[in-house]
Each structure stands twice: as structure tokens, then as C-alpha cells.
Write a protein that holds these residues in place. Sequence first.
Motif, PDB file in Angstrom:
ATOM      1  N   ASP A  73      28.933  38.254  34.378  1.00  0.00           N
ATOM      2  CA  ASP A  73      29.560  36.991  33.984  1.00  0.00           C
ATOM      3  C   ASP A  73      30.268  37.117  32.636  1.00  0.00           C
ATOM      4  OD1 ASP A  73      28.601  35.861  36.303  1.00  0.00           O
ATOM      5  OD2 ASP A  73      26.916  34.822  35.345  1.00  0.00           O
ATOM      6  N   ALA A  74      29.656  37.870  31.717  1.00  0.00           N
ATOM      7  CA  ALA A  74      30.263  38.059  30.393  1.00  0.00           C
ATOM      8  C   ALA A  74      31.588  38.805  30.522  1.00  0.00           C
ATOM      9  CB  ALA A  74      29.308  38.823  29.481  1.00  0.00           C
ATOM     10  N   ALA A  75      31.606  39.861  31.316  1.00  0.00           N
ATOM     11  CA  ALA A  75      32.843  40.634  31.507  1.00  0.00           C
ATOM     12  C   ALA A  75      33.921  39.784  32.185  1.00  0.00           C
ATOM     13  CB  ALA A  75      32.558  41.882  32.337  1.00  0.00           C
ATOM     14  N   THR A  76      33.522  38.984  33.171  1.00  0.00           N
ATOM     15  CA  THR A  76      34.476  38.104  33.843  1.00  0.00           C
ATOM     16  C   THR A  76      35.031  37.063  32.876  1.00  0.00           C
ATOM     17  OG1 THR A  76      33.363  38.383  35.976  1.00  0.00           O
ATOM     18  CG2 THR A  76      34.771  36.449  35.728  1.00  0.00           C
ATOM     19  N   VAL A 108      35.449  37.353  29.662  1.00  0.00           N
ATOM     20  CA  VAL A 108      36.422  38.003  28.774  1.00  0.00           C
ATOM     21  C   VAL A 108      37.756  38.154  29.482  1.00  0.00           C
ATOM     22  CG1 VAL A 108      37.002  40.157  27.591  1.00  0.00           C
ATOM     23  CG2 VAL A 108      34.700  39.207  27.382  1.00  0.00           C
ATOM     24  N   ARG A 109      37.739  38.672  30.694  1.00  0.00           N
ATOM     25  CA  ARG A 109      38.981  38.872  31.440  1.00  0.00           C
ATOM     26  C   ARG A 109      39.691  37.535  31.686  1.00  0.00           C
ATOM     27  NH1 ARG A 109      40.533  43.128  34.701  1.00  0.00           N
ATOM     28  NH2 ARG A 109      39.529  45.130  34.235  1.00  0.00           N
ATOM     29  N   THR A 110      38.926  36.508  31.988  1.00  0.00           N
ATOM     30  CA  THR A 110      39.525  35.194  32.248  1.00  0.00           C
ATOM     31  C   THR A 110      40.168  34.630  30.991  1.00  0.00           C
ATOM     32  OG1 THR A 110      37.889  34.740  33.987  1.00  0.00           O
ATOM     33  CG2 THR A 110      39.069  32.853  33.052  1.00  0.00           C
ATOM     34  N   LEU A 111      39.433  34.675  29.871  1.00  0.00           N
ATOM     35  CA  LEU A 111      39.950  34.132  28.619  1.00  0.00           C
ATOM     36  C   LEU A 111      41.174  34.910  28.151  1.00  0.00           C
ATOM     37  CD1 LEU A 111      39.531  32.095  26.280  1.00  0.00           C
ATOM     38  CD2 LEU A 111      38.088  33.829  25.173  1.00  0.00           C
ATOM     39  N   TRP A 112      41.160  36.208  28.338  1.00  0.00           N
ATOM     40  CA  TRP A 112      42.257  37.056  27.867  1.00  0.00           C
ATOM     41  C   TRP A 112      43.386  37.184  28.897  1.00  0.00           C
ATOM     42  CZ3 TRP A 112      39.225  41.679  25.240  1.00  0.00           C
ATOM     43  CH2 TRP A 112      38.544  41.178  24.109  1.00  0.00           C
ATOM     44  N   LYS A 113      43.213  36.519  30.040  1.00  0.00           N
ATOM     45  CA  LYS A 113      44.271  36.433  31.058  1.00  0.00           C
ATOM     46  C   LYS A 113      44.778  37.808  31.505  1.00  0.00           C
ATOM     47  CE  LYS A 113      45.999  31.888  29.590  1.00  0.00           C
ATOM     48  NZ  LYS A 113      44.937  31.606  28.603  1.00  0.00           N
ATOM     49  N   VAL A 114      43.840  38.696  31.833  1.00  0.00           N
ATOM     50  CA  VAL A 114      44.232  40.038  32.277  1.00  0.00           C
ATOM     51  C   VAL A 114      43.982  40.255  33.769  1.00  0.00           C
ATOM     52  CG1 VAL A 114      43.963  41.102  30.022  1.00  0.00           C
ATOM     53  CG2 VAL A 114      41.992  40.990  31.548  1.00  0.00           C
ATOM     54  N   GLY A 115      43.555  39.202  34.466  1.00  0.00           N
ATOM     55  CA  GLY A 115      43.330  39.347  35.892  1.00  0.00           C
ATOM     56  C   GLY A 115      42.141  40.242  36.196  1.00  0.00           C
ATOM     57  N   ARG A 121      26.591  48.817  30.579  1.00  0.00           N
ATOM     58  CA  ARG A 121      26.871  48.083  31.809  1.00  0.00           C
ATOM     59  C   ARG A 121      28.004  47.073  31.606  1.00  0.00           C
ATOM     60  NH1 ARG A 121      22.801  47.948  36.055  1.00  0.00           N
ATOM     61  NH2 ARG A 121      21.395  49.714  35.746  1.00  0.00           N
ATOM     62  N   PHE A 122      28.063  46.500  30.421  1.00  0.00           N
ATOM     63  CA  PHE A 122      29.158  45.577  30.134  1.00  0.00           C
ATOM     64  C   PHE A 122      30.491  46.323  30.154  1.00  0.00           C
ATOM     65  CE2 PHE A 122      32.282  43.895  27.216  1.00  0.00           C
ATOM     66  CZ  PHE A 122      32.416  42.586  27.654  1.00  0.00           C
ATOM     67  N   ALA A 123      30.545  47.480  29.506  1.00  0.00           N
ATOM     68  CA  ALA A 123      31.787  48.266  29.490  1.00  0.00           C
ATOM     69  C   ALA A 123      32.221  48.609  30.911  1.00  0.00           C
ATOM     70  CB  ALA A 123      31.600  49.532  28.664  1.00  0.00           C
ATOM     71  N   GLY A 124      31.256  48.985  31.760  1.00  0.00           N
ATOM     72  CA  GLY A 124      31.576  49.285  33.149  1.00  0.00           C
ATOM     73  C   GLY A 124      32.107  48.071  33.888  1.00  0.00           C
ATOM     74  N   ALA A 125      31.466  46.922  33.662  1.00  0.00           N
ATOM     75  CA  ALA A 125      31.894  45.690  34.334  1.00  0.00           C
ATOM     76  C   ALA A 125      33.264  45.235  33.846  1.00  0.00           C
ATOM     77  CB  ALA A 125      30.856  44.590  34.106  1.00  0.00           C
ATOM     78  N   ARG A 148      33.928  44.115  39.648  1.00  0.00           N
ATOM     79  CA  ARG A 148      33.212  44.378  40.897  1.00  0.00           C
ATOM     80  C   ARG A 148      34.100  44.313  42.154  1.00  0.00           C
ATOM     81  NH1 ARG A 148      27.580  43.015  42.362  1.00  0.00           N
ATOM     82  NH2 ARG A 148      27.463  41.837  40.417  1.00  0.00           N
ATOM     83  N   GLU A 149      34.708  43.180  42.407  1.00  0.00           N
ATOM     84  CA  GLU A 149      35.385  42.994  43.686  1.00  0.00           C
ATOM     85  C   GLU A 149      36.611  43.888  43.840  1.00  0.00           C
ATOM     86  OE1 GLU A 149      36.198  38.944  44.589  1.00  0.00           O
ATOM     87  OE2 GLU A 149      34.103  38.303  44.357  1.00  0.00           O
ATOM     88  N   THR A 150      37.472  43.910  42.825  1.00  0.00           N
ATOM     89  CA  THR A 150      38.715  44.680  42.970  1.00  0.00           C
ATOM     90  C   THR A 150      38.473  46.174  42.938  1.00  0.00           C
ATOM     91  OG1 THR A 150      39.063  44.274  40.606  1.00  0.00           O
ATOM     92  CG2 THR A 150      40.299  42.907  42.144  1.00  0.00           C
ATOM     93  N   TRP A 151      37.528  46.609  42.113  1.00  0.00           N
ATOM     94  CA  TRP A 151      37.259  48.052  42.074  1.00  0.00           C
ATOM     95  C   TRP A 151      36.580  48.494  43.362  1.00  0.00           C
ATOM     96  CZ3 TRP A 151      32.465  50.826  41.548  1.00  0.00           C
ATOM     97  CH2 TRP A 151      32.639  52.204  41.396  1.00  0.00           C
TER      98      TRP A 151
END
Length: 384
Positions: A143-146, A148-155, A247-251, A256-259
Motif C-alpha cells: 500500500d505504501a509503494a502504491t 507513492v506511485r499514485t501521489l507522484w503520478k507515475v502509473g 520489500r518496499f523498494a521491490g514493491a 505487483r499487477e503490472t510486473w
Amino acid sequence: MPTQLGSGGFLGTRLSEAREAMGLSVVNLANLLGVSRTLVHEYENGSRSPGVSTLARIFVVLDQPESFFYQEQRVQDFSHELVHFRARNSLKDDLREQAGIRLKWLAELYAVLEEKLALPSVNLPVLDVPADVSRITQQDIEDAATAVRTLWKVGQGPIPDLIRLIELNGGVVGQINLDLPDMDGLSFWSEERRRPYLLLNADKASYVRSRFDAGHELGHMLLHRHVNEGRTRKTPLYELMENQAHRFAGALLLPRETWLADVKAPTLAEFKRLKPKWKASIAAMVMRAEAVGLIGSEQKKDLFKQLRRKKWQQQEPFDSLWELEQPRLVTQATTMLFDSGFDSLSFSQWFPRRTEHTVELTRMPRAYFEIGTLPIKNIYSNFN
């Protein structure tokens, strides 16, 4: 780190910093200065100030400008205990201190730049993460990784330049040669300035592993910001936080879904095929595969055995083809400062440090910081 003020304005904390930056113990410094260990302790805790002759020796032995020892702290809440160290083996205290002081000086340099320039504000997600590290789950990390991606708008695709992205969102990243092969990086969150500071080891030769290190340190800044113990020693708590940051760096790098949609089979050959697209190491993909339940622990062990047989532990395929991502914010901001009218003399008054240290932190040509030398023409684009 509270300021220790001696008579005449001499700051004992600055003496400690200069000593630690050179990797010297109190005993080492006492011997070099020709004084007792007790006196050095008293100088550093502010209960006594050095005399004129001792001061002259301090300036020479520690090779810092005189004004350094009288400049107030710009980052008041730094302490070695609040630094997250990522090291593959236990490091001696003096080596940790040596790296930690570089991180503190990076924060102080940025404080100078903030006073003079409009720089990116901090843009990090507010996470509902358990304060008890032992209660942080894999889903919390996902959830934390998601977030970050959502806030930073990187898809949900590959991140082209992670270090640049961190900088654009208010993180301060440094990259210097620490001459410590077992240290990958370190980080510090300043509550006073509400900003994260990351220092990466430029000795790392792998582009993908350096990116992973940046993600790892960002993970500490998000998951462990308020944890005040276990950061510097190999303890169960330290190991747990390191595993969570991994694990955060990996996420973050491998959502998860796209990779998973890209992975045809969990094999080294397949991870090698995906590496140029996702810019993550084969080893990181093995670990990620286990984290998302694609493989079990025994299959992970077998894949790492294969990786060792191929001698890919130190250098994987493609590693020699890509240059490390480079921090640019501090360099470009410092250049802008010179372009606005600052010269080497005024800069040295605001940030008095040995020239070698200023060069390594700003990643700029030495000519900028040599008194009496005309600043060379701006060779960097403005930060945007």
C-alpha cells in the motif's frame, strides 16, 4: 545534536564532526594535537575551549576552515542514532560516524540553498503504518509503494529515473564515494525541517542496485520515520526494518499487477529478459517473486544458487551498459546560486567546509569554490 558552545564561540560539536569526518577517535585526535584525551572530551562537550596554540593545531590537523568551528548548526535535530544505515556487514563506529557526518553536511548544505532559492517542497504520502515495526505487514508495504506511485503520478509501469523523481518531490539525495564497500546507503528524516535526506554510495558500480538502494532508503523514510532505535546495529529490529525497506523498494520498482503480468515464468532467464524494461536486478526480481507469492522459499533458494553458479552476485547481465542515475538537485541549485551573484568567498562564509568536502557534496567543479578563481560558466541546466 545539541550545540556544545565553549568560550569565545568555539563549538565543540563542530570539533566532533571534523574529527569523525576524518575517521579519528578521540584518542587519535588527542595524540595528533599533543593534548590529553580528557581535554579533547572537554573541548567537544563545550566545558572548555582550546587555547590559541591548540586551536591553530586543530585547524591544521582537521583541515577545516577556521569559521567552520564557529558556525551554528543549521540542522539541529541530527544525531547518529537517527540515521538509517544500510550495510551488508557490521561497520565499526568510526566508519558509521564518518558516513553520517557527510549526510549531516548534505542536510546543512541544502539548508543554505533553501534560504536562498525556491526549491521543491516535500511531497510524500501520509501513511497509516503501525508505529510498532513488528506489526507492519506485506500489505502495508504494498500500500505504501502504491501510495507513492499514485501521489507522484507515475502509473504502474517502470520508473525511468527514481533519483530524479525523489528529488522532484522534495527528497535530498547525495551520492559520494564513501570508500566503504559494505555500505550501500544511509538516510535521515529531519523532523525540524520535515524533509528526508538520502546519501548513496557512488562506489556501487551497478545502475539497478543503486536504484534499489534509493528505493530502500525511501522506504525507511516512509515506514520507519518515527522509530528511534535499532537503526545502527545488527539486531533483530534492525534486520526487520532492513527487510521491510527491501520489500518496499521491490514493491516500488516492480508493482505487483503490472510486473506479474510481464512474467511468463519465474526463471533467471525470464528475469534477465525483463531486466532492461523494469531496470531492476535479477536478484531483486527473485526476491519480489517470493514477496508476491509467485514462488516459495525453496524455489527462491534454488534460484539464488543458480545465480551464484553463474557468478552474477557482483555483476549481472547488462550492469556494465548503464551509468548510475545521478542526483542533480543540489548541483543545479548550487549552480543557480553562483549564477545569481554568489562567489566562492560568499559561499564559503555560508557553508565553510574543506574544499574537497564541498566538491563531493555539490558534485561541482572545484574551481567554483577556490577563493580568487572566477566561477566558470554554468554548465548545468536549471532545475525544473
